[in-house]
Scaffold this motif. Structure first.
Motif, PDB file in Angstrom:
ATOM      1  N   LEU A 106      41.200  39.111  48.740  1.00 46.48           N
ATOM      2  CA  LEU A 106      41.397  38.668  47.364  1.00 46.48           C
ATOM      3  C   LEU A 106      42.830  38.183  47.137  1.00 46.48           C
ATOM      4  N   ALA A 114      44.230  34.637  45.712  1.00 44.19           N
ATOM      5  CA  ALA A 114      45.140  34.581  44.564  1.00 44.19           C
ATOM      6  C   ALA A 114      46.422  33.839  44.912  1.00 44.19           C
ATOM      7  N   TYR A 144      37.598  40.074  39.602  1.00 41.78           N
ATOM      8  CA  TYR A 144      38.811  39.323  39.305  1.00 41.78           C
ATOM      9  C   TYR A 144      38.569  38.554  38.010  1.00 41.78           C
ATOM     10  N   SER A 202      35.991  37.659  33.212  1.00 38.40           N
ATOM     11  CA  SER A 202      35.874  38.619  34.292  1.00 38.40           C
ATOM     12  C   SER A 202      34.670  38.268  35.169  1.00 38.40           C
ATOM     13  N   ILE A 235      42.415  32.829  40.958  1.00 39.93           N
ATOM     14  CA  ILE A 235      41.970  34.104  40.412  1.00 39.93           C
ATOM     15  C   ILE A 235      43.177  34.983  40.096  1.00 39.93           C
ATOM     16  N   GLN A 236      42.999  35.889  39.160  1.00 45.58           N
ATOM     17  CA  GLN A 236      44.034  36.836  38.759  1.00 45.58           C
ATOM     18  C   GLN A 236      43.427  38.228  38.668  1.00 45.58           C
ATOM     19  N   GLU A 237      44.313  39.216  38.671  1.00 42.65           N
ATOM     20  CA  GLU A 237      43.919  40.629  38.534  1.00 42.65           C
ATOM     21  C   GLU A 237      42.807  41.018  39.516  1.00 42.65           C
ATOM     22  N   PRO A 238      42.973  40.729  40.805  1.00 48.38           N
ATOM     23  CA  PRO A 238      41.928  41.116  41.763  1.00 48.38           C
ATOM     24  C   PRO A 238      41.905  42.627  41.959  1.00 48.38           C
TER      25      PRO A 238
END
Length: 367
Positions: A117, A121, A171, A177, A150-153
């Motif tokens: 991930l 990112a 993610y 989400s 993508i963010q916040e994996p």
């Protein structure tokens, strides 16, 4: 003997004693000759088996066979109790080892999924493809780096069944989400991802002259292309006649959500107005029985002209213009125009065709 003594009493009282107190020798007893003393041999020095106190007593019992020193009975009992306790706790200890090994394996699995991930990112498409091979042409590095990634994996859940595992990852993409399952296999003690987040998108590219759909200078293959999760923008191309691209599209990494990618192709604002004027002028300049000059004057376009196709060899642009007039009985008539371009891409001349067909007969437009 005195006169008062009875001779018989004296004899009876102590027959062997003489009157003077001495014991007379017996006629039958003869004193033996003295035996000379025999010198005893010296006692041998104490041997290794004899104690320091002197020689072994010959009357003592023979030595017992050598034996290991015996533990006191309390130590024997304590050792037995410890063995019982250890034996009773062995299954629990083995279960604890199994749990520790399972936890370590799950942690390695989570680390592998998280590294994957993070590669997405970071926009590192090559590293992501090396960790989870894709089925087809791998997404280009430049394409992923150009996207909103993508963010916040995070890795949410792991389920291990022997040498196979399932990981649920999550993610955010564009504020939304997204949760996806990934499969993994245990190979030589290491977890390897078996599924990828690369998604197949459907690319529609009917305009060959503009090289199809272009993202960050990379032409996406027409029909099917693999892209990692991200929000992409088609390169915008502007020529003197047409403008293409500029659209944005999302790829969420879920194969169940089909993504269609189109690249628009429109006339520039100035050329759109010119095309409408050329079409009206062509109709108004009509002569002969098929034309009604009074009616033709009222001709107008319906909507705006649109691009039909681009000739890949010459760069000529085919345009459709819809016209409406009393001459057409209030019907809408399609007029096909072709813009011929010079070496710089500017319009050099216009051609018109009365009949809209796949192989129209283009002639210079009337004016």
């Amino acid at each position: 003997m005195t006169q008062d003594e009875d001779p018989r009493t004296a004899l009876v009282g102590d027959p062997g004693r003489r009157q003077d107190g001495a014991v007379p020798p017996s006629p039958e007893f003869v004193m033996p000759e003295p035996v000379p003393a025999v010198e005893q041999p010296a006692a041998p020095a104490p041997g290794p088996t004899e104690g320091a106190g002197g020689p072994r007593d010959p009357t003592a019992e023979p030595d017992a066979p050598l034996e290991r020193a015996r533990r006191p009975w309390r130590q024997v009992i304590a050792a037995g109790l410890i063995g019982v306790l250890v034996g009773a706790g062995l299954p629990a200890a083995m279960q604890g080892v199994d749990r520790a090994l399972a936890a370590a394996s799950a942690e390695r699995l989570r680390h592998t999924a998280m590294a994957y991930l993070e590669a997405l990112a970071d926009g590192d498409a090559d590293r992501a493809t090396a960790m989870a091979p894709v089925d087809g042409e791998a997404p280009a590095e430049a394409v992923l780096r150009s996207a909103e990634r993508i963010q916040e994996p995070e890795v949410r859940l792991t389920a291990i069944d022997g040498g196979a595992a399932t990981i649920e990852v999550r993610y955010t993409l564009g504020g939304r989400s997204v949760s996806r399952p990934l499969e993994a296999d245990l190979v030589a003690g290491e977890w390897r991802l078996a599924t990828s987040l690369a998604e197949a998108v459907v690319v529609h590219a009917p305009f060959e002259a503009l090289s199809g759909v272009v993202v960050e200078g990379i032409v996406l293959p027409s029909g099917r292309a693999l892209l990692y999760p991200g929000i992409y923008a088609i390169d915008r191309t502007v020529t003197p006649v047409v403008v293409s691209g500029g659209e944005r599209f999302d790829v969420d990494g879920d194969p169940e959500t089909v993504t269609d990618v189109y690249s628009s192709l429109e006339l520039t604002d100035g050329i759109r107005e010119v095309a409408s004027s050329v079409a009206i002028a062509h109709v108004m300049a009509c002569g002969g029985d098929d034309c009604d000059p009074d009616a033709v004057v009222e001709a107008s376009t319906v909507g705006g002209p649109w691009v039909q196709r681009v000739d890949p060899s010459t760069g000529a642009v085919d345009v459709v213009v819809q016209l409406q007039s009393r001459d057409f009985g209030a019907r809408v008539r399609d007029l096909q125009l072709r813009a011929l371009v010079d070496g710089g891409g500017a319009v050099a001349a216009w051609e018109c065709a009365e009949v809209l067909s796949t192989e129209p007969d283009f002639q210079p437009c009337r004016s």
